[in-house]
Write an enzyme that holds these catalytic residues in place. Structure first.
Site, short mmCIF file in Angstrom:
data_model
loop_
_atom_site.label_atom_id
_atom_site.label_comp_id
_atom_site.label_asym_id
_atom_site.label_seq_id
_atom_site.Cartn_x
_atom_site.Cartn_y
_atom_site.Cartn_z
N HIS A 216 0.84 -1.21 0.00
CA HIS A 216 0.00 0.00 0.00
C HIS A 216 0.88 1.26 0.00
O HIS A 216 0.59 2.24 -0.72
CB HIS A 216 -0.89 0.03 1.26
N SER B 80 -2.95 -7.70 2.53
CA SER B 80 -3.21 -7.59 3.98
C SER B 80 -3.47 -8.96 4.56
O SER B 80 -3.03 -9.28 5.67
CB SER B 80 -4.43 -6.70 4.23
#
Ligand code: PNS
Length: 163
Positions: free
Chosen positions: A17, A129
């Site tokens: 990210h 994630s």
């Protein structure tokens, strides 16, 4: 001023990210990281914790990045914050179908918001994630997956997470 929203669940925020975020800052004057509050999706971290973890990662950056949590439609959030674009990272072909669907829905809901896709750097193309959560849960090393403060927050949830 060109404002873009970088939306996601960020449960947790990873180096993948961060890579997309850094590269997006070269394209827009202001980036708003939109953390989805989704009561129907069970997340490891609360929206408040996710905003806090990202706030810590970006705290030393210029004033041109903010993190906010949102609920409801992404295009409504974009309108509220004056964004003309949505940033999404693409890792592999497996992301394509879901991203294409979101792009199609969002472009039908609003003609005023464009979606900009950035390809993940190859070193992060495997990273998600859920991979970071899983490795932490089973005591693996997460140093190269998430920023230091995120690692600490994962260790609080999974004391067995290695370092
Ligand atoms: O990191 P994620 O979970 O892939 O992010 C998904 C996200 C937050 C971008 C998406 O679920 C979203 O935009 N949710 C808000 C609701 C919405 O606008 N839905 C219509 C577009 S699919």
């Amino acid at each position: 001023m060109k404002v873009a929203v970088y939306p996601g669940s960020f449960d947790p925020f990873t180096y993948g990210h961060l890579d997309i975020l850094k590269r997006a800052t070269c394209l827009f004057d202001h980036i708003i990281i939109g953390v989805l509050e989704n009561p129907s999706k069970s997340c490891l971290f609360s929206p408040g914790e996710r905003v806090e973890m990202i706030g810590e990662v970006i705290k030393d950056w210029e004033e041109n990045i903010r993190v906010i949590h949102f609920n409801g439609l992404l295009v409504d959030f974009c309108k509220k914050v004056g964004a003309c674009a949505i940033i999404r990272g693409l890792r592999a072909v497996s992301d394509y179908e879901y991203e294409m669907q979101m792009f199609s829905v969002n472009s039908q809901l609003s003609k005023d918001v464009e979606t900009v896709f950035l390809m993940s750097s190859p070193r992060y193309s495997f990273l998600s994630s859920s991979i970071a959560r899983e490795i932490a849960q089973y005591g693996g090393n997460i140093n190269s997956l998430v920023p230091e403060n995120v690692k600490e927050m994962l260790i609080e949830k999974f004391p067995q997470a290695g370092d």
